[in-house]
Write a protein that holds these residues in place. Structure first.
Motif, PDB file in Angstrom:
ATOM      1  N   PHE A   6       0.831  -1.213   0.000  1.00  0.00           N
ATOM      2  CA  PHE A   6       0.000   0.000   0.000  1.00  0.00           C
ATOM      3  C   PHE A   6       0.860   1.255   0.000  1.00  0.00           C
ATOM      4  O   PHE A   6       0.625   2.196  -0.780  1.00  0.00           O
ATOM      5  CB  PHE A   6      -0.958   0.025   1.210  1.00  0.00           C
ATOM      6  N   LEU A  31      -6.096   7.125   3.980  1.00  0.00           N
ATOM      7  CA  LEU A  31      -5.834   5.683   3.862  1.00  0.00           C
ATOM      8  C   LEU A  31      -4.562   5.316   4.615  1.00  0.00           C
ATOM      9  O   LEU A  31      -4.506   4.294   5.304  1.00  0.00           O
ATOM     10  CB  LEU A  31      -5.666   5.299   2.390  1.00  0.00           C
ATOM     11  N   THR A  73      -4.953   2.892   7.788  1.00  0.00           N
ATOM     12  CA  THR A  73      -4.453   1.508   7.784  1.00  0.00           C
ATOM     13  C   THR A  73      -3.541   1.261   8.988  1.00  0.00           C
ATOM     14  O   THR A  73      -3.623   0.216   9.624  1.00  0.00           O
ATOM     15  CB  THR A  73      -3.694   1.185   6.474  1.00  0.00           C
ATOM     16  N   ASN A  74      -2.695   2.247   9.323  1.00  0.00           N
ATOM     17  CA  ASN A  74      -1.817   2.070  10.491  1.00  0.00           C
ATOM     18  C   ASN A  74      -2.642   2.010  11.776  1.00  0.00           C
ATOM     19  O   ASN A  74      -2.405   1.186  12.659  1.00  0.00           O
ATOM     20  CB  ASN A  74      -0.801   3.207  10.559  1.00  0.00           C
ATOM     21  N   GLU A 112      -4.257  -1.281  12.356  1.00  0.00           N
ATOM     22  CA  GLU A 112      -3.313  -2.299  12.830  1.00  0.00           C
ATOM     23  C   GLU A 112      -2.711  -1.883  14.186  1.00  0.00           C
ATOM     24  O   GLU A 112      -1.592  -2.287  14.521  1.00  0.00           O
ATOM     25  CB  GLU A 112      -2.229  -2.541  11.783  1.00  0.00           C
ATOM     26  N   ASP A 126      -8.535  -7.237   5.585  1.00  0.00           N
ATOM     27  CA  ASP A 126      -7.301  -6.563   5.193  1.00  0.00           C
ATOM     28  C   ASP A 126      -7.449  -5.049   5.445  1.00  0.00           C
ATOM     29  O   ASP A 126      -8.412  -4.436   4.969  1.00  0.00           O
ATOM     30  CB  ASP A 126      -7.053  -6.828   3.705  1.00  0.00           C
ATOM     31  N   PRO A 127      -6.533  -4.439   6.230  1.00  0.00           N
ATOM     32  CA  PRO A 127      -6.716  -3.032   6.620  1.00  0.00           C
ATOM     33  C   PRO A 127      -6.937  -2.077   5.445  1.00  0.00           C
ATOM     34  O   PRO A 127      -7.852  -1.256   5.472  1.00  0.00           O
ATOM     35  CB  PRO A 127      -5.416  -2.691   7.350  1.00  0.00           C
ATOM     36  N   PHE A 128      -6.121  -2.192   4.384  1.00  0.00           N
ATOM     37  CA  PHE A 128      -6.311  -1.289   3.242  1.00  0.00           C
ATOM     38  C   PHE A 128      -7.705  -1.452   2.649  1.00  0.00           C
ATOM     39  O   PHE A 128      -8.402  -0.466   2.392  1.00  0.00           O
ATOM     40  CB  PHE A 128      -5.245  -1.529   2.155  1.00  0.00           C
ATOM     41  N   ILE A 145     -10.510   0.122   4.965  1.00  0.00           N
ATOM     42  CA  ILE A 145     -10.533   1.596   4.993  1.00  0.00           C
ATOM     43  C   ILE A 145     -10.980   2.134   3.631  1.00  0.00           C
ATOM     44  O   ILE A 145     -11.828   3.029   3.552  1.00  0.00           O
ATOM     45  CB  ILE A 145      -9.143   2.184   5.357  1.00  0.00           C
TER      46      ILE A 145
END
Lengths: 232, 232
Positions: free
Chosen positions: A122, A169, A173-174, A177, B120-122, B125
């Motif tokens: 990503f 994004l 995303t960080n 997680e 999946d995080p991406f 979001i």
């Protein structure tokens, strides 16, 4: 050795990044320290601001203070996107072990996000888009303002929306997680990760609203002008 | 058992997705088959097209064929973004084992990308932004065309740019991971992954160029009209 299990073997961690088990066998420490790297970055941003001021002084149209600030912002953004983020896009695979001032800067920033050193898919694709696409449109916006061209507002809207989208994004995303890629020290978390990235959410959001308002007004004037022309 | 090593223990794979070792212990097979799921999706898209045609018939302004098609496109997009992608955003954590027609549809699409079942995080979001942001602006664009409002072109530009950005990142990240999330069967790869996603790159790119051209022309007319007004 009786109770030893193979899963207890923890590879030696030879880098300072988070998560502590990030695969960074190619990591080599920077030659320059943090303050040297940040001074270089500030000097680069200062140089871009000086270039902007020279361009503003040579502009034929009279610009408002706000438009002058937007020109400086867009040229600083273009420089950061194309040079700094472009460098990352080309060198992401070897960045952790590369010896250069720009690699040092990325190794410093990576304390707040190790995805910059691990070729996270990503991060690599998003930074590639930012370097090529956002960088180009930032230049078009600055040109549009300096030349009083109607391309200015669509370019301002495109640049700013792409910046906000990429950044939301990136931060999102960080966050999802649990910031596992980020050194939890407040300096890295609040200054590098939160504050530096918030700049590219707050200013572009303002510039998106500004572009929409101006396009709305302009299109309304154009609509009326065309209606008057048709009715004559 | 002499040569047995703990790392040889491979967990049983109880799902049909790629990569074959994707963590999907909560997977439950769909009740409906592929053709039933796709018929439902087609019926949903058809219903959105009918709604668009009713709205177009009630519109007070006379619209070109192109504008009518854009209204249909935006209403279909809004429906897909808000209902289908909104459902994913709310239920991503349990989607692999959920029993509903929409979950069945996602389990079918996930053959082409298992990130939709693994939170999946991406993907989570990006889909959240698509559902809320792209969905809302698609409605604003359709309203803008139907009501002949100057908000139309900025909304068209915002919706389409967000769609292209999300989609390029989505396809790019999977490509960078050598399509490991995708079933290599041509039907899943070329039809679901490539063709379906290409639609949201080709049409929005055309609509971005269309919006920019129209804003450019409108802002030029507005600029001239304002200059004439000032000089009078």
């Amino acid at each position: 050795m009786a109770d030893f299990q193979p899963q207890d073997v923890i590879p030696e961690v030879l880098h300072p990044y988070f998560p502590r088990d990030a695969a960074l066998s190619h990591y080599v420490a920077s030659k320059f320290n943090m303050s040297e790297s940040l001074t270089t970055l500030s000097a680069g941003v200062g140089l871009l601001a000086v270039i902007s001021i020279i361009l503003l002084a040579r502009a034929r149209t009279s610009l408002t203070g706000k438009d002058k600030l937007i020109v400086i912002w867009m040229i600083v953004c273009a420089g950061i996107h194309i040079v700094l983020e472009g460098y990352f896009s080309f060198n992401h695979a070897t960045l952790a072990g590369k010896q250069s001032m720009l690699a040092d800067l990325w190794r410093e920033y990576a304390h707040s996000d190790s995805r910059y050193l691990t070729s996270d898919p990503f991060t690599v694709i998003m930074e590639g888009i930012t370097a090529v696409f956002d960088g180009s449109f930032a230049i078009v916006t600055a040109y549009g303002i300096l030349a009083d061209s109607p391309i200015r507002y669509p370019a301002q809207l495109i640049t700013s929306l792409a910046q906000v989208y990429g950044d939301v994004l990136y931060m999102g995303t960080n966050c999802m997680e649990n910031y596992k890629h980020t050194n939890p020290h407040p300096y890295y978390f609040y200054f590098y990760f939160v504050t530096l990235n918030a700049i590219w959410i707050v200013i572009p959001t303002y510039l998106i609203v500004d572009a929409c308002k101006n396009i709305y007004r302009g299109m309304l004037i154009a609509q009326r002008a065309t209606t008057i022309k048709k009715s004559n």
